[in-house]
Scaffold this motif. Structure first.
Motif, PDB file in Angstrom:
ATOM      1  N   ASN A 177       0.829  -1.207   0.000  1.00 64.17           N
ATOM      2  CA  ASN A 177       0.000   0.000   0.000  1.00 64.17           C
ATOM      3  C   ASN A 177       0.864   1.257   0.000  1.00 64.17           C
ATOM      4  O   ASN A 177       0.568   2.225  -0.689  1.00 64.17           O
ATOM      5  CB  ASN A 177      -0.929  -0.035   1.219  1.00 64.17           C
ATOM      6  CG  ASN A 177      -2.012   1.025   1.141  1.00 64.17           C
ATOM      7  OD1 ASN A 177      -2.593   1.239   0.087  1.00 64.17           O
ATOM      8  ND2 ASN A 177      -2.257   1.683   2.255  1.00 64.17           N
ATOM      9  N   CYS A 178       1.929   1.229   0.786  1.00 66.38           N
ATOM     10  CA  CYS A 178       2.783   2.428   0.893  1.00 66.38           C
ATOM     11  C   CYS A 178       4.173   2.159   0.331  1.00 66.38           C
ATOM     12  O   CYS A 178       5.062   2.990   0.447  1.00 66.38           O
ATOM     13  CB  CYS A 178       2.887   2.851   2.357  1.00 66.38           C
ATOM     14  SG  CYS A 178       3.700   1.613   3.387  1.00 66.38           S
ATOM     15  N   PHE A 179       4.371   1.022  -0.254  1.00 64.35           N
ATOM     16  CA  PHE A 179       5.671   0.622  -0.807  1.00 64.35           C
ATOM     17  C   PHE A 179       6.779   0.706   0.242  1.00 64.35           C
ATOM     18  O   PHE A 179       7.917   1.051  -0.060  1.00 64.35           O
ATOM     19  CB  PHE A 179       6.023   1.458  -2.043  1.00 64.35           C
ATOM     20  CG  PHE A 179       4.992   1.325  -3.118  1.00 64.35           C
ATOM     21  CD1 PHE A 179       4.924   0.171  -3.890  1.00 64.35           C
ATOM     22  CD2 PHE A 179       4.058   2.321  -3.323  1.00 64.35           C
ATOM     23  CE1 PHE A 179       3.945   0.029  -4.864  1.00 64.35           C
ATOM     24  CE2 PHE A 179       3.078   2.180  -4.297  1.00 64.35           C
ATOM     25  CZ  PHE A 179       3.024   1.039  -5.070  1.00 64.35           C
ATOM     26  N   PRO A 227       0.368   7.771   9.260  1.00 62.97           N
ATOM     27  CA  PRO A 227       0.808   6.409   8.948  1.00 62.97           C
ATOM     28  C   PRO A 227      -0.105   5.682   7.952  1.00 62.97           C
ATOM     29  O   PRO A 227      -1.301   5.931   7.912  1.00 62.97           O
ATOM     30  CB  PRO A 227       0.816   5.705  10.310  1.00 62.97           C
ATOM     31  CG  PRO A 227       0.122   6.592  11.250  1.00 62.97           C
ATOM     32  CD  PRO A 227      -0.061   7.936  10.639  1.00 62.97           C
ATOM     33  N   CYS A 228       0.506   4.806   7.198  1.00 60.03           N
ATOM     34  CA  CYS A 228      -0.231   3.960   6.258  1.00 60.03           C
ATOM     35  C   CYS A 228      -1.178   3.058   7.048  1.00 60.03           C
ATOM     36  O   CYS A 228      -0.757   2.413   8.008  1.00 60.03           O
ATOM     37  CB  CYS A 228       0.771   3.127   5.462  1.00 60.03           C
ATOM     38  SG  CYS A 228       0.067   1.715   4.616  1.00 60.03           S
ATOM     39  N   PRO A 229      -2.463   3.012   6.671  1.00 54.34           N
ATOM     40  CA  PRO A 229      -3.410   2.212   7.459  1.00 54.34           C
ATOM     41  C   PRO A 229      -3.162   0.699   7.351  1.00 54.34           C
ATOM     42  O   PRO A 229      -3.501  -0.057   8.258  1.00 54.34           O
ATOM     43  CB  PRO A 229      -4.773   2.593   6.874  1.00 54.34           C
ATOM     44  CG  PRO A 229      -4.497   3.152   5.519  1.00 54.34           C
ATOM     45  CD  PRO A 229      -3.116   3.730   5.553  1.00 54.34           C
ATOM     46  N   GLU A 230      -2.554   0.274   6.263  1.00 52.66           N
ATOM     47  CA  GLU A 230      -2.356  -1.164   6.069  1.00 52.66           C
ATOM     48  C   GLU A 230      -1.301  -1.719   7.028  1.00 52.66           C
ATOM     49  O   GLU A 230      -1.461  -2.791   7.582  1.00 52.66           O
ATOM     50  CB  GLU A 230      -1.909  -1.451   4.629  1.00 52.66           C
ATOM     51  CG  GLU A 230      -2.951  -1.158   3.572  1.00 52.66           C
ATOM     52  CD  GLU A 230      -4.063  -2.199   3.539  1.00 52.66           C
ATOM     53  OE1 GLU A 230      -3.737  -3.397   3.561  1.00 52.66           O
ATOM     54  OE2 GLU A 230      -5.237  -1.802   3.521  1.00 52.66           O
ATOM     55  N   CYS A 231      -0.211  -1.003   7.151  1.00 53.54           N
ATOM     56  CA  CYS A 231       0.915  -1.522   7.929  1.00 53.54           C
ATOM     57  C   CYS A 231       1.094  -0.731   9.227  1.00 53.54           C
ATOM     58  O   CYS A 231       2.036  -0.955   9.962  1.00 53.54           O
ATOM     59  CB  CYS A 231       2.198  -1.464   7.110  1.00 53.54           C
ATOM     60  SG  CYS A 231       2.642   0.206   6.593  1.00 53.54           S
ATOM     61  N   ARG A 232       0.207   0.219   9.482  1.00 52.40           N
ATOM     62  CA  ARG A 232       0.265   1.099  10.653  1.00 52.40           C
ATOM     63  C   ARG A 232       1.643   1.760  10.790  1.00 52.40           C
ATOM     64  O   ARG A 232       2.181   1.860  11.883  1.00 52.40           O
ATOM     65  CB  ARG A 232      -0.122   0.327  11.924  1.00 52.40           C
ATOM     66  CG  ARG A 232      -1.636   0.249  12.083  1.00 52.40           C
ATOM     67  CD  ARG A 232      -2.046  -0.567  13.291  1.00 52.40           C
ATOM     68  NE  ARG A 232      -2.628  -1.830  12.891  1.00 52.40           N
ATOM     69  CZ  ARG A 232      -2.158  -3.015  13.187  1.00 52.40           C
ATOM     70  NH1 ARG A 232      -1.049  -3.126  13.894  1.00 52.40           N
ATOM     71  NH2 ARG A 232      -2.752  -4.096  12.784  1.00 52.40           N
TER      72      ARG A 232
END
Ligand SMILES: [Zn+2]
Ligand SMILES: [Zn+2]
Length: 393
Positions: A177-179, A227-232
């Motif tokens: 999601n955020c690479f 922060p990216c929600p996928e990986c927090r």
């Protein structure tokens, strides 16, 4: 591409973009350059070809968020172009302000833990190969991937012959999601204000200066506000991957097989961990297995046992003829060499146990024939028992 390349080459200059250029700007600059410099457009132009390679290399690194971050980190730590490997330690690098105590930095990175330690170790690992650093170096190498354990259920035949199976595994990987940046898509991590992006802070204590990984960014040099929600914000998520694994022939139920390098990927090009597969092996309706030997029970008739016979018995992949000599006892086992589980060193044997089967019902004709046989066979099958009974009166 080595860390040396990172330090010596200015990829931003190669693409003609600013150091803080966005991904879109980098892509645009690369496309324009690549179009003009492409070898198809410039046949036999060595200059254009070299420049084309340089531009491609620069784009390879700068278009990859993770590698760009590594590149930036390397340039921050070592300055741009001022440092030359070999100038280290002895002459003290390019000039004032660029003299480090290598061991100090190693020590700080090793003790600090976290992502920063891997980053620093990677840089130094690339620079010094195996030569320098001695014992310190091993601590700061980028982490090898974790070992992973999984299970596979095989049929009896698959276990015997070997099989290629797809295995689904969960393992941590770069967040898609955020690479891996940890920042919510559309935002980007900002330079850590505490260490100004260096990932390392220096503290003066008396006449000594200590370098240690920055506490605020844990050595990464950047902080994530959104922060990216996928990986927090970690940049890492648990991912399912399917790998195809060749299970060697002859595995046993409950055996743990090690498949080197098939575990989790290592950090930044470090070796992957190992994969351990615990196999469960199903049963067979004819054979039982003991190590590499197979066992088979074959019923024979009383007359076959008494007169001798040749019985066709199945093997794993065919059939063989077993000679049962006259006078074979029930329960006797015959070894058929090499017809067990195939193995590289020595294949197992097939152990055939014959069992005399007694008919539950007899035709009238068979009964009278047997009676005639009983009358003719005067021999006592149990002389010791007869004697024992007789001696007891
Ligand atoms: Zn993420
Ligand atoms: Zn910091």
């Amino acid at each position: 591409m080595s860390t040396k390349d990172f330090i010596e080459k200015d990829y931003y200059a190669a693409l003609g973009v600013a150091k803080d250029a966005s991904a879109a700007e980098i892509k645009k600059a690369y496309r324009a350059l690549a179009r003009n410099l492409h070898p198809d457009k410039n046949p036999n132009n060595a200059g254009a070809e070299a420049k084309f390679k340089e531009v491609s290399e620069a784009y390879d690194v700068l278009s990859d968020v993770k590698r760009r971050a590594e590149y930036d980190e390397a340039r921050r730590l070592f300055g741009s172009g001022g440092f030359r490997p070999g100038g280290f330690g002895g002459t003290g690098g390019g000039g004032p302000g660029q003299t480090f105590d290598v061991n100090d930095l190693f020590g700080a990175a090793g003790g600090g833990g976290g992502a920063g330690a891997g980053g620093l170790g990677d840089l130094f690992g690339g620079l010094f190969g195996g030569g320098m650093g001695g014992g310190t170096q091993t601590r700061t190498r980028p982490a090898r991937g974790r070992d992973v354990e999984t299970e596979a259920t095989l049929s009896f035949d698959e276990a015997v012959r070997g099989v290629t199976v797809p295995l689904r595994m969960q393992s941590p990987g770069t967040c898609r999601n955020c690479f891996g940046t940890g920042a919510k898509p559309g935002t980007s991590p900002r330079t850590c204000p505490t260490c100004h992006g260096a990932g390392v802070t220096t503290r003066n204590q008396g006449s000594f200066a200590f370098s240690e990984p920055c506490r605020d960014c844990r050595g990464s040099g950047t902080v994530v506000d959104d922060p990216c929600p996928e990986c927090r914000g970690s940049g890492v998520t648990s991912q399912t991957r399917t790998i195809t694994v060749r299970i060697p022939p002859g595995v046993k139920d409950g055996q743990r097989i090690r498949l080197a390098g098939k575990g989790s990927p290592g950090q930044r090009g470090a070796p992957a961990g190992d994969l351990y597969v615990v196999v469960h092996v199903g049963g067979h309706d004819l054979f039982t297995r003991s190590g590499n030997n197979l066992a088979l029970t074959v019923p024979i008739s009383y007359t076959e046992a008494a007169l001798g016979t040749a019985v066709r018995v199945p093997t794993l992949d065919g059939a063989v003829t077993l000679k049962v000599p006259a006078g074979t006892a029930s329960g006797q086992t015959f070894r058929i060499r090499g017809k067990g589980v195939p193995a590289v060193k020595q294949s197992g044997d097939l152990m055939v146990t014959v069992e005399v089967a007694v008919p539950k019902q007899l035709s009238e004709e068979a009964r009278s024939a047997l009676q005639a046989y009983a009358d003719a066979a005067a021999e006592d099958p149990r002389p010791m028992i007869t004697e024992a009974v007789r001696s007891r009166g």
